[in-house]
Design a protein around this motif. Structure first.
Motif, PDB file in Angstrom:
ATOM      1  N   TYR A 249     -46.867 -68.986  38.243  1.00  0.00           N
ATOM      2  CA  TYR A 249     -46.629 -68.470  39.594  1.00  0.00           C
ATOM      3  C   TYR A 249     -45.407 -67.555  39.618  1.00  0.00           C
ATOM      4  O   TYR A 249     -45.406 -66.520  40.280  1.00  0.00           O
ATOM      5  N   GLY A 250     -44.370 -67.937  38.880  1.00  0.00           N
ATOM      6  CA  GLY A 250     -43.188 -67.082  38.828  1.00  0.00           C
ATOM      7  C   GLY A 250     -43.433 -65.771  38.105  1.00  0.00           C
ATOM      8  O   GLY A 250     -42.864 -64.737  38.463  1.00  0.00           O
ATOM      9  N   GLN A 251     -44.323 -65.800  37.110  1.00  0.00           N
ATOM     10  CA  GLN A 251     -44.593 -64.588  36.335  1.00  0.00           C
ATOM     11  C   GLN A 251     -45.523 -63.633  37.071  1.00  0.00           C
ATOM     12  O   GLN A 251     -45.371 -62.413  36.984  1.00  0.00           O
ATOM     13  N   TYR A 252     -46.496 -64.193  37.806  1.00  0.00           N
ATOM     14  CA  TYR A 252     -47.485 -63.361  38.497  1.00  0.00           C
ATOM     15  C   TYR A 252     -47.445 -63.626  40.001  1.00  0.00           C
ATOM     16  O   TYR A 252     -48.483 -63.809  40.638  1.00  0.00           O
ATOM     17  N   SER A 253     -46.252 -63.654  40.558  1.00  0.00           N
ATOM     18  CA  SER A 253     -46.112 -63.987  41.978  1.00  0.00           C
ATOM     19  C   SER A 253     -46.813 -62.992  42.889  1.00  0.00           C
ATOM     20  O   SER A 253     -47.205 -63.333  44.007  1.00  0.00           O
TER      21      SER A 253
END
Length: 292
Positions: A249-253
């Motif tokens: 989620y943090g990488q592809y927010s």
């Protein structure tokens, strides 16, 4: 409600039991349907949303994809990190469950079948473990794990999870073991069976429903644990699926569709496990209720 006339008096006829039962069944089915909708709709939204792109999610969030975008799922499935996190979750869950069930079964056997001074006091200490919040212990637990060099080590998650899972499992198994008649143990002793032999050959096979229930509960608790792996693991090679979801989620927010695909694939093993273990879980709970 109907009425009859008897000597000039009107008597109300009570509703039939069949009509009351039918109304109760309709209400119960309505509540179940409402709860099922509450659970299923978000899952379907995530499943279908994973086959869309971000533009479709913005303009048509609840419709079918047009066109379908399977690349969101395939990009996750070909990722080595996803399978590594899946393996870590399975390995840690199985190891935790084995330790919890083995230790708790032996402790529950002692508490249920042996009388000794201080038994109830020690059992109360086990029960008090249920009142000890996991979050309160995280700081001293982190210091302890660092002292023993268990950070970035799967044992740093397995052992604490097992320790916090033992109290509930001991309580459940002790209640089940106490329902086994004393006559069974006496007959086994007359036949030359030792206490451990009775525990291993007779008691454990009879307690399979209860063992299956506590095993399911232990592995589900381990599978869903997020806080402890977050504290223990800095090495991405040991991340579990809950940590993988947060990292993804943090990488592809900004890519909501790909996040939905990852979340759905992360849920599939848990849903498959529930589907397989459902009968064992319900059977164990039913057996415990009928024997209690």
């Amino acid at each position: 409600m109907t009425a009859t006339i008897d000597g000039g008096r009107r008597h109300a006829r009570p509703p039939s039991p069949r009509r009351h039962t039918r109304l109760k069944s309709v209400i119960l089915h309505g509540v179940v349907l409402l709860l099922s909708t509450w659970v299923v709709v978000p899952l379907l939204f995530a499943l279908v949303g994973g086959f869309k792109d971000n533009g479709q999610l913005s303009t048509n969030p609840f419709g079918l994809p047009a066109p379908w975008v399977p690349e969101n799922y395939t990009s996750v499935l070909v990722s080595g990190s996803f399978w590594r996190q899946l393996f870590n979750s399975v390995f840690i869950g199985i190891a935790t469950t084995l330790i919890v069930v083995v230790l708790s079964a032996m402790a529950a056997f002692v508490f249920a079948r042996f009388a000794f001074r201080g038994r109830e006091l020690i059992y109360t200490l086990f029960a008090m473990g249920l009142m000890f919040p996991f979050a309160v212990a995280i700081l001293p637990l982190f210091v302890l794990l660092r002292t023993f060099g268990l950070l970035d080590n799967p044992l740093g998650v397995i052992l604490p999870q097992a320790a916090f899972g033992v109290p509930m499992t001991v309580i459940v198994l002790r209640a089940f073991f106490r329902t086994i008649p004393r006559e069974v143990e006496e007959a086994a002793t007359i036949d030359g069976c030792t206490s451990f032999g009775f525990f291993w050959r007779i008691l454990l096979p009879m307690a399979r429903p209860a063992l299956a229930t506590v095993s399911v509960l232990a592995i589900v608790a381990s599978w869903n644990n997020f806080f402890l792996p977050l504290v223990v693991f800095n090495d991405p090679n040991w991340w579990t699926l809950p940590l993988g979801v947060q990292q993804f989620y943090g990488q592809y927010s900004s890519d909501t569709a790909r996040i939905l695909a990852y979340v759905v694939l992360a849920m599939v093993p848990a849903l498959a496990f529930y589907a397989v273990a459902e009968r064992q879980l319900i059977g164990g709970l039913t057996a415990g209720a009928s024997k209690g």
